[in-house]
Write a protein that holds these residues in place. Structure first.
Motif, PDB file in Angstrom:
ATOM      1  N   LYS A  32       0.838  -1.192   0.000  1.00 51.34           N
ATOM      2  CA  LYS A  32       0.000   0.000   0.000  1.00 51.34           C
ATOM      3  C   LYS A  32       0.872   1.241   0.000  1.00 51.34           C
ATOM      4  O   LYS A  32       1.962   1.252   0.560  1.00 51.34           O
ATOM      5  N   LEU A  33       0.367   2.289  -0.603  1.00 47.40           N
ATOM      6  CA  LEU A  33       1.107   3.539  -0.713  1.00 47.40           C
ATOM      7  C   LEU A  33       0.821   4.422   0.494  1.00 47.40           C
ATOM      8  O   LEU A  33      -0.332   4.722   0.794  1.00 47.40           O
ATOM      9  N   LEU A  34       1.874   4.812   1.191  1.00 49.22           N
ATOM     10  CA  LEU A  34       1.757   5.697   2.347  1.00 49.22           C
ATOM     11  C   LEU A  34       2.335   7.057   1.971  1.00 49.22           C
ATOM     12  O   LEU A  34       3.519   7.165   1.648  1.00 49.22           O
ATOM     13  N   ARG A  35       1.485   8.085   2.008  1.00 46.45           N
ATOM     14  CA  ARG A  35       1.928   9.441   1.685  1.00 46.45           C
ATOM     15  C   ARG A  35       2.350  10.135   2.987  1.00 46.45           C
ATOM     16  O   ARG A  35       1.526  10.715   3.678  1.00 46.45           O
ATOM     17  N   ALA A  36       3.646  10.063   3.290  1.00 49.35           N
ATOM     18  CA  ALA A  36       4.147  10.643   4.532  1.00 49.35           C
ATOM     19  C   ALA A  36       4.210  12.160   4.456  1.00 49.35           C
ATOM     20  O   ALA A  36       3.995  12.860   5.451  1.00 49.35           O
ATOM     21  N   VAL A  37       4.539  12.685   3.274  1.00 54.06           N
ATOM     22  CA  VAL A  37       4.555  14.124   3.007  1.00 54.06           C
ATOM     23  C   VAL A  37       3.848  14.336   1.680  1.00 54.06           C
ATOM     24  O   VAL A  37       4.183  13.681   0.688  1.00 54.06           O
ATOM     25  N   GLU A  38       2.873  15.240   1.672  1.00 55.83           N
ATOM     26  CA  GLU A  38       2.042  15.374   0.472  1.00 55.83           C
ATOM     27  C   GLU A  38       1.944  16.823  -0.009  1.00 55.83           C
ATOM     28  O   GLU A  38       1.365  17.679   0.656  1.00 55.83           O
ATOM     29  N   GLU A  39       2.569  17.069  -1.140  1.00 60.85           N
ATOM     30  CA  GLU A  39       2.459  18.336  -1.870  1.00 60.85           C
ATOM     31  C   GLU A  39       2.673  19.565  -0.970  1.00 60.85           C
ATOM     32  O   GLU A  39       1.819  20.451  -0.883  1.00 60.85           O
ATOM     33  N   ILE A  40       3.820  19.598  -0.312  1.00 58.12           N
ATOM     34  CA  ILE A  40       4.140  20.729   0.568  1.00 58.12           C
ATOM     35  C   ILE A  40       4.939  21.783  -0.205  1.00 58.12           C
ATOM     36  O   ILE A  40       5.959  21.481  -0.820  1.00 58.12           O
ATOM     37  N   SER A  41       4.443  22.996  -0.155  1.00 62.67           N
ATOM     38  CA  SER A  41       5.125  24.137  -0.764  1.00 62.67           C
ATOM     39  C   SER A  41       5.417  25.163   0.322  1.00 62.67           C
ATOM     40  O   SER A  41       4.488  25.634   0.985  1.00 62.67           O
ATOM     41  N   LEU A  42       6.678  25.465   0.518  1.00 65.69           N
ATOM     42  CA  LEU A  42       7.051  26.467   1.530  1.00 65.69           C
ATOM     43  C   LEU A  42       8.388  27.088   1.188  1.00 65.69           C
ATOM     44  O   LEU A  42       9.154  26.549   0.398  1.00 65.69           O
ATOM     45  N   ASP A  43       8.640  28.230   1.787  1.00 65.54           N
ATOM     46  CA  ASP A  43       9.910  28.941   1.630  1.00 65.54           C
ATOM     47  C   ASP A  43      10.533  29.149   3.003  1.00 65.54           C
ATOM     48  O   ASP A  43       9.834  29.446   3.971  1.00 65.54           O
ATOM     49  N   VAL A  44      11.843  29.009   3.070  1.00 63.55           N
ATOM     50  CA  VAL A  44      12.604  29.301   4.284  1.00 63.55           C
ATOM     51  C   VAL A  44      13.623  30.367   3.922  1.00 63.55           C
ATOM     52  O   VAL A  44      14.414  30.187   2.979  1.00 63.55           O
ATOM     53  N   TYR A  45      13.613  31.473   4.653  1.00 58.33           N
ATOM     54  CA  TYR A  45      14.425  32.636   4.298  1.00 58.33           C
ATOM     55  C   TYR A  45      15.702  32.695   5.129  1.00 58.33           C
ATOM     56  O   TYR A  45      15.757  32.154   6.236  1.00 58.33           O
ATOM     57  N   PRO A  46      16.741  33.366   4.598  1.00 57.07           N
ATOM     58  CA  PRO A  46      18.021  33.447   5.321  1.00 57.07           C
ATOM     59  C   PRO A  46      17.862  34.044   6.715  1.00 57.07           C
ATOM     60  O   PRO A  46      17.119  34.994   6.918  1.00 57.07           O
ATOM     61  N   ARG A  47      18.546  33.420   7.680  1.00 58.94           N
ATOM     62  CA  ARG A  47      18.648  33.896   9.061  1.00 58.94           C
ATOM     63  C   ARG A  47      17.325  33.875   9.821  1.00 58.94           C
ATOM     64  O   ARG A  47      17.172  34.561  10.819  1.00 58.94           O
ATOM     65  N   GLU A  48      16.368  33.073   9.370  1.00 64.32           N
ATOM     66  CA  GLU A  48      15.138  32.894  10.137  1.00 64.32           C
ATOM     67  C   GLU A  48      15.096  31.487  10.717  1.00 64.32           C
ATOM     68  O   GLU A  48      15.867  30.601  10.320  1.00 64.32           O
ATOM     69  N   THR A  49      14.204  31.265  11.678  1.00 64.76           N
ATOM     70  CA  THR A  49      13.959  29.932  12.217  1.00 64.76           C
ATOM     71  C   THR A  49      12.509  29.582  11.952  1.00 64.76           C
ATOM     72  O   THR A  49      11.596  30.221  12.482  1.00 64.76           O
ATOM     73  N   LEU A  50      12.299  28.576  11.097  1.00 64.14           N
ATOM     74  CA  LEU A  50      10.950  28.088  10.819  1.00 64.14           C
ATOM     75  C   LEU A  50      10.684  26.888  11.708  1.00 64.14           C
ATOM     76  O   LEU A  50      11.379  25.871  11.615  1.00 64.14           O
ATOM     77  N   GLY A  51       9.693  27.008  12.596  1.00 65.57           N
ATOM     78  CA  GLY A  51       9.331  25.901  13.460  1.00 65.57           C
ATOM     79  C   GLY A  51       8.307  24.997  12.782  1.00 65.57           C
ATOM     80  O   GLY A  51       7.363  25.485  12.158  1.00 65.57           O
ATOM     81  N   LEU A  52       8.502  23.672  12.890  1.00 67.29           N
ATOM     82  CA  LEU A  52       7.548  22.696  12.382  1.00 67.29           C
ATOM     83  C   LEU A  52       6.922  21.989  13.574  1.00 67.29           C
ATOM     84  O   LEU A  52       7.637  21.367  14.374  1.00 67.29           O
ATOM     85  N   VAL A  53       5.594  22.069  13.720  1.00 66.17           N
ATOM     86  CA  VAL A  53       4.917  21.444  14.849  1.00 66.17           C
ATOM     87  C   VAL A  53       3.778  20.564  14.350  1.00 66.17           C
ATOM     88  O   VAL A  53       3.294  20.723  13.234  1.00 66.17           O
ATOM     89  N   GLY A  54       3.348  19.662  15.225  1.00 68.65           N
ATOM     90  CA  GLY A  54       2.255  18.758  14.900  1.00 68.65           C
ATOM     91  C   GLY A  54       2.358  17.510  15.745  1.00 68.65           C
ATOM     92  O   GLY A  54       3.384  17.249  16.386  1.00 68.65           O
TER      93      GLY A  54
END
Length: 328
Positions: A32-54
């Motif tokens: 079976k196909l498991l979609r662990a990450v699905e069609e994610i579009s994001l930008d990370v800019y210089p010298r910032e901290t992007l937090g990922l939660v969930g």
């Protein structure tokens, strides 16, 4: 931190997808196909901290490994520092990994127990041809100073350190190649609370001193608020909300974000939110719901939510939300 309105992103993804086949046997077509990450579009800019939660199982760690190309991506695009690295291999991928490093959750498991710190860090410098001869020793001393450890610790083995010290060594190893960006996967969750604060402060200090960019993965929302400039909320392999940290924490627009933030302990009664308890279990990524993935647990779900998946679109300022009926 850079002005995102005038600065190009350091890292950018477009419809990034990672799938796994589970339960596969010798029989053709099995699994079976498991979609662990699905069609994610994001930008990370210089010298910032992007937090990922969930929640656990939301795909945060898988996304982090895709961003650093520890996992090959199954679909979409991945750009880093102006270069398409979606299918980078060989020397091209080695060059990318010098500029983008990963720090792992368990410092004990990520260090070779049979090697001294000097040997582990020195090998990184030699493999990437960053220093030679006496310059290697100078760089090793500099790395220990950067992470707040004594220089004589270079001759010790990992088992001779505490958990917090081992994580500092893991950070030093990531810094050895002078990266532009670090993906930190739950870097403080295995540490005592008092040590967590020290490591979080170290991350912030290093960002300012070395102009680093972070993707900081964590399930502790209080830690993410302390270290992040922006936050992306993940649910079942997708980003459901992303925005400036203070604005998102003050007034979440997605019902899932609202439920997560209501669980943060507050020392003062005036700051406490009404606790929102979600019904049911998080669905299996092998069989996600039709329409909005959160519709099976959302207290505000309507018929359209169960049939049509909402796109991630701007709602105010830099805030983006994947919801048919974002909260006011």
């Amino acid at each position: 931190m850079s002005d995102r309105s005038t600065t190009a992103p350091l890292l950018s993804t477009k419809a990034l997808t990672k799938t796994f086949t589970v339960g596969k046997t010798m029989r053709p077509g099995s699994g079976k196909l498991l979609r662990a990450v699905e069609e994610i579009s994001l930008d990370v800019y210089p010298r910032e901290t992007l937090g990922l939660v969930g929640e656990s199982g939301s795909g945060k760690s898988t996304l982090g490994r895709c961003l650093t190309r520890l996992y090959d991506v199954s679909g979409g695009e991945l750009h880093f520092d102006g270069e398409d690295i979606t299918k980078a291999k060989g020397q091209s991928l080695t060059s990318v990994r010098r500029r983008m490093q990963m720090i792992f959750q368990d410092p004990s498991a990520s260090l070779n127990p049979r090697r001294r710190v000097r040997d582990m860090l020195g090998e990184v410098l030699r493999v990437h041809k960053i220093r030679e001869g006496k310059a290697v020793e100078d760089r090793l001393a500099e790395l220990m100073d950067l992470v707040g450890l004594r220089r004589d610790y270079l001759d010790r083995y990992p088992h001779e350190f505490s958990g917090g010290q081992r994580q500092r060594i893991g950070i030093a190893r990531a810094l050895a190649v002078e990266p532009k960006m670090i993906v930190a996967d739950e870097p403080v969750s295995a540490l005592d609370v008092s040590v967590q604060a020290q490591i979080v402060n170290l991350f912030s200090d290093l960002r300012d001193r070395l102009d680093l960019t972070y993707v900081f993965i964590a399930h502790d929302l209080a830690v993410v608020r302390q270290v992040s400039t922006r936050v992306a909320v993940m649910y079942l392999g997708s980003i459901v909300e992303i925005g400036e940290t203070d604005a998102l924490y003050a007034k979440p627009s997605h019902p899932y974000s609202q439920a997560l933030l209501s669980a943060i302990p507050q020392p003062h009664k005036r700051d406490r939110r009404e606790r929102i308890l979600l019904s049911g279990e998080i669905p299996s990524p092998l069989n996600p719901p039709q329409g909005c993935k959160f519709s099976t647990r959302c207290p505000y779900a309507k018929d359209v939510c169960r049939s049509l998946r909402p796109p991630l679109i701007p709602v105010s300022g830099e805030r983006k939300v994947a919801c048919h009926f974002p909260l006011d």
